[in-house]
Design a protein around this motif. Structure first.
Motif, PDB file in Angstrom:
ATOM      1  N   ASP A 222       0.931  -0.959   0.005  1.00 56.78           N
ATOM      2  CA  ASP A 222       0.041   0.053   0.090  1.00 56.78           C
ATOM      3  C   ASP A 222       0.962   1.143   0.005  1.00 56.78           C
ATOM      4  O   ASP A 222       2.097   1.310   0.187  1.00 56.78           O
ATOM      5  N   LEU A 223       0.294   2.492  -0.124  1.00 58.78           N
ATOM      6  CA  LEU A 223       0.967   3.417  -0.248  1.00 58.78           C
ATOM      7  C   LEU A 223       0.422   4.476   0.864  1.00 58.78           C
ATOM      8  O   LEU A 223      -0.637   4.478   1.431  1.00 58.78           O
ATOM      9  N   PHE A 224       1.608   5.494   1.214  1.00 58.09           N
ATOM     10  CA  PHE A 224       1.119   6.425   2.135  1.00 58.09           C
ATOM     11  C   PHE A 224       0.860   7.697   1.236  1.00 58.09           C
ATOM     12  O   PHE A 224       1.852   7.993   0.544  1.00 58.09           O
ATOM     13  N   VAL A 225      -0.065   8.404   1.715  1.00 58.89           N
ATOM     14  CA  VAL A 225      -0.535   9.641   0.809  1.00 58.89           C
ATOM     15  C   VAL A 225      -0.846  10.631   2.075  1.00 58.89           C
ATOM     16  O   VAL A 225      -1.605  10.257   2.850  1.00 58.89           O
ATOM     17  N   GLU A 226      -0.226  11.839   1.637  1.00 56.65           N
ATOM     18  CA  GLU A 226      -0.560  13.147   2.687  1.00 56.65           C
ATOM     19  C   GLU A 226      -0.856  14.194   1.616  1.00 56.65           C
ATOM     20  O   GLU A 226       0.019  14.555   0.850  1.00 56.65           O
ATOM     21  N   ASN A 227      -1.986  14.686   1.947  1.00 58.49           N
ATOM     22  CA  ASN A 227      -2.281  15.969   0.889  1.00 58.49           C
ATOM     23  C   ASN A 227      -2.213  15.739  -0.564  1.00 58.49           C
ATOM     24  O   ASN A 227      -1.635  16.461  -1.093  1.00 58.49           O
ATOM     25  N   GLY A 228      -2.657  14.453  -0.846  1.00 55.61           N
ATOM     26  CA  GLY A 228      -2.429  14.175  -2.101  1.00 55.61           C
ATOM     27  C   GLY A 228      -0.879  13.475  -3.058  1.00 55.61           C
ATOM     28  O   GLY A 228      -0.915  13.222  -3.980  1.00 55.61           O
ATOM     29  N   ARG A 229      -0.171  13.781  -2.200  1.00 57.89           N
ATOM     30  CA  ARG A 229       1.349  13.488  -2.284  1.00 57.89           C
ATOM     31  C   ARG A 229       1.625  11.979  -1.770  1.00 57.89           C
ATOM     32  O   ARG A 229       1.533  11.810  -0.594  1.00 57.89           O
ATOM     33  N   VAL A 230       2.175  11.014  -2.528  1.00 53.96           N
ATOM     34  CA  VAL A 230       2.474   9.889  -1.889  1.00 53.96           C
ATOM     35  C   VAL A 230       3.999  10.023  -1.112  1.00 53.96           C
ATOM     36  O   VAL A 230       5.070  10.862  -1.810  1.00 53.96           O
ATOM     37  N   THR A 231       4.089   9.640  -0.130  1.00 55.40           N
ATOM     38  CA  THR A 231       5.058   9.714   0.980  1.00 55.40           C
ATOM     39  C   THR A 231       5.715   8.801   1.316  1.00 55.40           C
ATOM     40  O   THR A 231       6.837   8.727   2.227  1.00 55.40           O
ATOM     41  N   GLY A 232       5.273   7.501   0.708  1.00 50.24           N
ATOM     42  CA  GLY A 232       5.997   6.362   1.144  1.00 50.24           C
ATOM     43  C   GLY A 232       5.157   5.274   1.111  1.00 50.24           C
ATOM     44  O   GLY A 232       4.051   5.093   0.246  1.00 50.24           O
ATOM     45  N   LEU A 233       5.640   4.010   1.313  1.00 53.00           N
ATOM     46  CA  LEU A 233       4.856   2.743   1.053  1.00 53.00           C
ATOM     47  C   LEU A 233       4.855   1.647   2.106  1.00 53.00           C
ATOM     48  O   LEU A 233       5.834   1.879   3.154  1.00 53.00           O
ATOM     49  N   ARG A 234       3.810   0.790   2.386  1.00 51.64           N
ATOM     50  CA  ARG A 234       3.937  -0.042   3.232  1.00 51.64           C
ATOM     51  C   ARG A 234       4.041  -1.539   2.736  1.00 51.64           C
ATOM     52  O   ARG A 234       3.956  -1.602   1.894  1.00 51.64           O
ATOM     53  N   ALA A 235       5.082  -2.279   3.280  1.00 52.09           N
ATOM     54  CA  ALA A 235       5.369  -3.646   2.651  1.00 52.09           C
ATOM     55  C   ALA A 235       5.529  -4.344   3.795  1.00 52.09           C
ATOM     56  O   ALA A 235       5.410  -4.162   4.933  1.00 52.09           O
ATOM     57  N   THR A 236       5.157  -5.859   3.288  1.00 50.29           N
ATOM     58  CA  THR A 236       5.316  -6.944   4.134  1.00 50.29           C
ATOM     59  C   THR A 236       6.483  -7.722   4.103  1.00 50.29           C
ATOM     60  O   THR A 236       6.868  -7.889   2.969  1.00 50.29           O
ATOM     61  N   ALA A 237       7.300  -7.958   5.088  1.00 44.84           N
ATOM     62  CA  ALA A 237       8.620  -8.416   5.128  1.00 44.84           C
ATOM     63  C   ALA A 237       8.297  -9.669   6.136  1.00 44.84           C
ATOM     64  O   ALA A 237       7.599  -9.790   6.971  1.00 44.84           O
ATOM     65  N   PRO A 238       9.589 -10.611   6.075  1.00 38.82           N
ATOM     66  CA  PRO A 238       9.465 -11.676   7.035  1.00 38.82           C
ATOM     67  C   PRO A 238       9.354 -11.579   8.561  1.00 38.82           C
ATOM     68  O   PRO A 238       8.615 -12.171   9.164  1.00 38.82           O
ATOM     69  N   GLU A 239      10.238 -10.474   8.886  1.00 41.60           N
ATOM     70  CA  GLU A 239      10.196 -10.043  10.252  1.00 41.60           C
ATOM     71  C   GLU A 239       8.760  -9.223  10.502  1.00 41.60           C
ATOM     72  O   GLU A 239       8.563  -8.907  11.846  1.00 41.60           O
ATOM     73  N   GLY A 240       8.034  -8.966   9.552  1.00 39.32           N
ATOM     74  CA  GLY A 240       6.899  -8.053   9.877  1.00 39.32           C
ATOM     75  C   GLY A 240       6.568  -6.819   8.873  1.00 39.32           C
ATOM     76  O   GLY A 240       6.942  -7.062   7.845  1.00 39.32           O
ATOM     77  N   GLU A 241       5.647  -6.083   9.476  1.00 42.59           N
ATOM     78  CA  GLU A 241       5.661  -4.899   8.445  1.00 42.59           C
ATOM     79  C   GLU A 241       6.551  -3.880   8.359  1.00 42.59           C
ATOM     80  O   GLU A 241       7.155  -3.706   9.484  1.00 42.59           O
ATOM     81  N   LEU A 242       6.702  -3.372   7.162  1.00 43.82           N
ATOM     82  CA  LEU A 242       7.914  -2.220   7.102  1.00 43.82           C
ATOM     83  C   LEU A 242       7.222  -1.087   6.599  1.00 43.82           C
ATOM     84  O   LEU A 242       6.644  -1.071   5.469  1.00 43.82           O
ATOM     85  N   GLN A 243       7.418   0.156   7.130  1.00 45.27           N
ATOM     86  CA  GLN A 243       6.950   1.372   6.769  1.00 45.27           C
ATOM     87  C   GLN A 243       7.995   2.246   6.272  1.00 45.27           C
ATOM     88  O   GLN A 243       9.169   2.612   6.913  1.00 45.27           O
ATOM     89  N   VAL A 244       7.719   2.544   4.788  1.00 45.15           N
ATOM     90  CA  VAL A 244       8.999   3.447   4.291  1.00 45.15           C
ATOM     91  C   VAL A 244       8.706   4.714   3.932  1.00 45.15           C
ATOM     92  O   VAL A 244       7.629   4.863   3.162  1.00 45.15           O
TER      93      VAL A 244
END
Ligand SMILES: Cc1cc2nc3c(=O)[nH]c(=O)nc-3n(C[C@H](O)[C@H](O)[C@H](O)COP(=O)(O)OP(=O)(O)OC[C@H]3O[C@@H](n4cnc5c(N)ncnc54)[C@H](O)[C@@H]3O)c2cc1C
Length: 407
Positions: free
Chosen positions: A135-157
């Motif tokens: 999934d993507l992080f979006v703030e005020n219409g701008r993509v600011t990062g993404l969410r990912a699934t890794a073996p150790e858990g969730e990664l927020q970039v």
């Protein structure tokens, strides 16, 4: 399961040719970059094996060509196909204005490992395998990062720029809501392996016969085979039974008859669905798509990898200086599309022409085939084979590396 966070200049979803090449070039230019690849390794067999003269030229520009050519590969200086009983030479790479006048065939996982090895020499490069962007992080219409699934858990970039290089079923482009123009493809591909014996021919490329198109890639101890079928036609083929299918393969390549039993059941035959599409807009603020994520390519002509790499080089050339200045604007992202859109559209137009006028017709015919007029002309005037050679080997508007290597 824990949640971890990373901040980076550029986060690339997808470690295929587009994503790995862009990651390498940005890291080489000193820009912190993180590439996420959902698989544990690059070792999957549904990838093309072609490294084009234009990509080899880029490797020369990057100073890694000699090392690359020391890895096991095959060199193909001309491409042809057998149509009915006639062999037709289609492309002769011997006259290209490039250092390497051949297509190098190398399993794509070896190529990607090679690029990864070189990218890892730069401290700005990070690669996380088994990490899937969801999934993507979006703030005020701008993509600011993404969410990912890794073996150790969730990664927020958190990233100044997210790049979708996650191929023709891109999650990133879907989550970004970018509009897709579906160009369509009349065919799918059945993908399978059969062992290769010392007395087999070297590199056979295409076999066109009544109702059938069959392509074989030499992977040394086995053949990677592509059996082209009309779109959605797999159930009908299955309905006729595996024995019928094995016989069809033996009819197209008689020297395989003694080993078609290696296809023990239908799980040995993978269905690869072919898509041709492109995004109306390749970007939105904070996000850019490249490669198949921006424009899914047909396997026709074996040019999708080249286009993906050319996108990566164009993106690095345009964006690396902007990263250095600290701002990547929407206009910079659109500049990548402006640079690469014409080559994409023109290449897709040629692929669609061949899909519909050649492959679609061959799959639909019940009559004996002979080479169509344009191919007969290539036989009569061999210098004309330089045109397809240029289109396949270099593509339209070949890119050059303009990004400097950071100290
Ligand atoms: C049957 C078939 C045969 C082909 N043969 C050839 C050929 O011989 N030569 C040629 O030039 N082209 C060929 N093509 C086209 C070529 O495969 C593509 O155009 C090319 O691979 C595009 O490169 P890419 O890096 O954009 O995408 P891909 O190669 O598809 O790479 C995308 C990467 O992203 C990863 N990924 C996907 N989703 C996520 C996610 N959510 N998070 C993280 N990672 C993700 C995938 O695992 C993959 O490694 C063929 C296509 C088909 C369908």
């Amino acid at each position: 399961m824990e949640t971890s966070e990373i901040s980076v200049g550029c986060c690339i979803a997808g470690g295929g040719p587009a994503g790995m090449m862009l990651g390498f070039l940005l890291a080489r230019a000193g820009i912190p970059v993180l590439v996420l690849e959902k698989h544990r390794d690059f070792l999957r067999d549904f990838r093309g094996d072609t490294i084009h003269p234009s990509t080899l030229e880029l490797m020369h520009e990057l100073g890694i060509l000699e090392e690359f050519l020391q890895r096991p590969h095959q060199e193909t200086r001309a491409l042809g196909g057998q149509i009915g009983d006639d062999f037709v030479q289609i492309a002769d790479f011997g006259h290209l204005p490039t250092r390497c006048r051949f297509i190098a065939f190398m399993p794509q996982w070896d190529f990607l490992d090679f690029i990864a090895e070189h990218a890892k020499r730069y401290p700005a490069f990070q690669l996380k395998m088994e990490t899937e962007a969801s999934d993507l992080f979006v703030e005020n219409g701008r993509v600011t990062g993404l969410r990912a699934t890794a073996p150790e858990g969730e990664l927020q970039v958190r990233a100044d720029l997210v790049v979708g290089a996650d191929g023709r079923h891109s999650t990133v482009r879907e989550r970004a809501g970018l509009e897709i123009i579906d160009v369509g493809a009349p065919m799918d591909v059945l993908w399978m392996r059969l062992s290769r014996r010392p007395k087999d021919p070297g590199q056979t490329l295409g076999r066109f016969d009544i109702g059938r198109v069959f392509v074989m890639l030499n992977r040394d101890d086995y053949w990677q085979c592509a059996f082209v079928i009309p779109k959605g036609g797999f159930d009908e083929i299955k309905g006729r039974g595996l024995e019928f299918f094995r016989d069809e393969i033996a009819r197209l390549a008689p020297y395989l008859r003694d080993r078609t039993a290696e296809l023990a059941d239908w799980s040995d035959v993978k269905l690869l669905s072919v898509a041709v599409d492109r995004l109306r807009k390749w970007s939105r603020p904070g996000l850019l798509c490249i490669g198949d994520a921006a424009h899914a390519m047909s396997p026709v002509g074996g040019v999708g990898i080249n286009l993906a790499i050319q996108d990566a080089v164009a993106a690095a050339n345009i964006l690396a200086p902007r990263f250095k200045e600290g701002t990547v604007s929407e206009d910079d992202l659109q500049a990548v599309q402006r640079r690469r859109e014409f080559p994409t559209r023109a290449t897709q137009a040629m692929q669609v022409f061949i899909q519909n006028r050649v492959i679609g017709r061959v799959l639909g015919t019940t009559e004996k085939l002979s080479p169509p007029m344009p191919l007969r002309l290539l036989g009569q005037m061999p210098f004309l084979t330089r045109i397809p050679a240029r289109l396949i080997g270099m593509g339209i508007r070949p890119e050059h590396v303009r990004t400097p290597a950071a100290a």
